[in-house]
Scaffold this active site. Structure first.
Site, PDB file in Angstrom:
ATOM      1  N   ASP A 250      -0.545   4.943   0.875  1.00  0.00           N
ATOM      2  CA  ASP A 250      -0.920   5.874   1.950  1.00  0.00           C
ATOM      3  C   ASP A 250      -0.908   5.221   3.322  1.00  0.00           C
ATOM      4  OD1 ASP A 250      -1.466   8.351   0.500  1.00  0.00           O
ATOM      5  OD2 ASP A 250      -2.925   7.103  -0.533  1.00  0.00           O
TER       6      ASP A 250
ATOM      7  N   ASP B  71       0.828  -1.203   0.000  1.00  0.00           N
ATOM      8  CA  ASP B  71       0.000   0.000   0.000  1.00  0.00           C
ATOM      9  C   ASP B  71       0.871   1.267   0.000  1.00  0.00           C
ATOM     10  OD1 ASP B  71      -2.282   1.613   0.349  1.00  0.00           O
ATOM     11  OD2 ASP B  71      -2.139   1.486   2.535  1.00  0.00           O
TER      12      ASP B  71
END
Lengths: 174, 174
Positions: free
Chosen positions: A9, A7
């Site tokens: 963020d 991922d």
């Protein structure tokens, strides 16, 4: 080679720090990440500012100059020698984040080529062996091994192997 | 609900027609899709124009007003009632295609929400039951059932169940 889906963020980039910075700059407010634990910074904002704060996420500059998470780039480079690394980010929620996110990746992690970048919504579409994410709702929909990257908002979540920072990612996977 | 991953270029949108249109408009040339079968239109271009033609794909307008494939929207809507439909397009190859592709989807297939849009590179990262794509190299890397959507460039390919148009997709899947 095993596939890892990572991922952006809150994992590769320090989105909470960017939120604090924009809130300080735009509203003159110092919010407290510690007090937001198990919840979201957003709820510390006075109600009348919340709609404006949500709009930050639609501003191209928000994702453009976002700071890297400590040790993230270094460990990602090491991982990419042992695994097939994909960056899997829920970018389709924010129409204006595509180009800034792409440019950020090109600048900071140029060893990840375009074939290994995924801008998605639901991560149930991701096929990998391992996923590193700070949201349990993404890991819940994933068939492989989910690693929960610690963020202030997920401190009370259980059910996943937790990695508290990138050095722990290195220790666990390398 | 079974998941279907559906390609954009050459499947949901008529990219070959867009290529013919841009080549005609920019170079004044009428290329022949029939003569390009089993190869690519690109190779019908004089060598000195090829670099310019490749640049078309980096132009935001190229993907913005691309025509829909015949019956594509109608059948996609029907599929979305029986399956969980994801649009999976190799957009990360073309940095300027993100926003135009996203806007195209919002305009033409608004019933597909942001959670079901995937801008990727390698489709080996896609986890679905069925994939519809016009490139065998995408289907080769996919674990589920691959359906080869007929395009001029893939007419000689074998090894996959072939769907020649969207009505055949409907017949096979609905």
């Amino acid at each position: 080679m095993k596939k890892i889906a990572i991922d952006m963020d809150g994992v590769l980039v320090n989105t909470p720090m960017q939120a604090l910075k924009w809130i300080k700059r735009e509203f003159g407010l110092d919010l407290d990440l510690k007090k937001a634990e198990g919840s979201y910074l957003f709820y510390q904002l006075p109600e009348e500012l919340r709609a404006t704060a949500i709009e930050f996420l639609q501003h191209p500059d928000y994702f453009r100059d976002i700071p890297v998470m400590e040790n993230g780039v270094e460990v990602l480079r090491e991982l990419s020698e042992e695994y097939e690394v994909f960056i899997t980010t829920a970018a389709t929620q924010f129409r204006h984040s595509f180009a800034p996110k792409f440019d950020w990746l090109e600048k900071h992690v140029p060893f990840i080529d375009w074939k290994h970048i995924v801008f998605c919504g639901s991560k149930s579409i991701i096929n990998a062996d391992i996923m590193i994410d700070d949201h349990t709702f993404n890991l819940d929909n994933f068939d492989g091994e989910g690693l929960l990257f610690t963020q202030y908002h997920n401190v009370n979540k259980t059910g996943y192997k937790r990695v508290n920072d990138w050095l722990e990612v290195r220790d666990y996977l390398l």
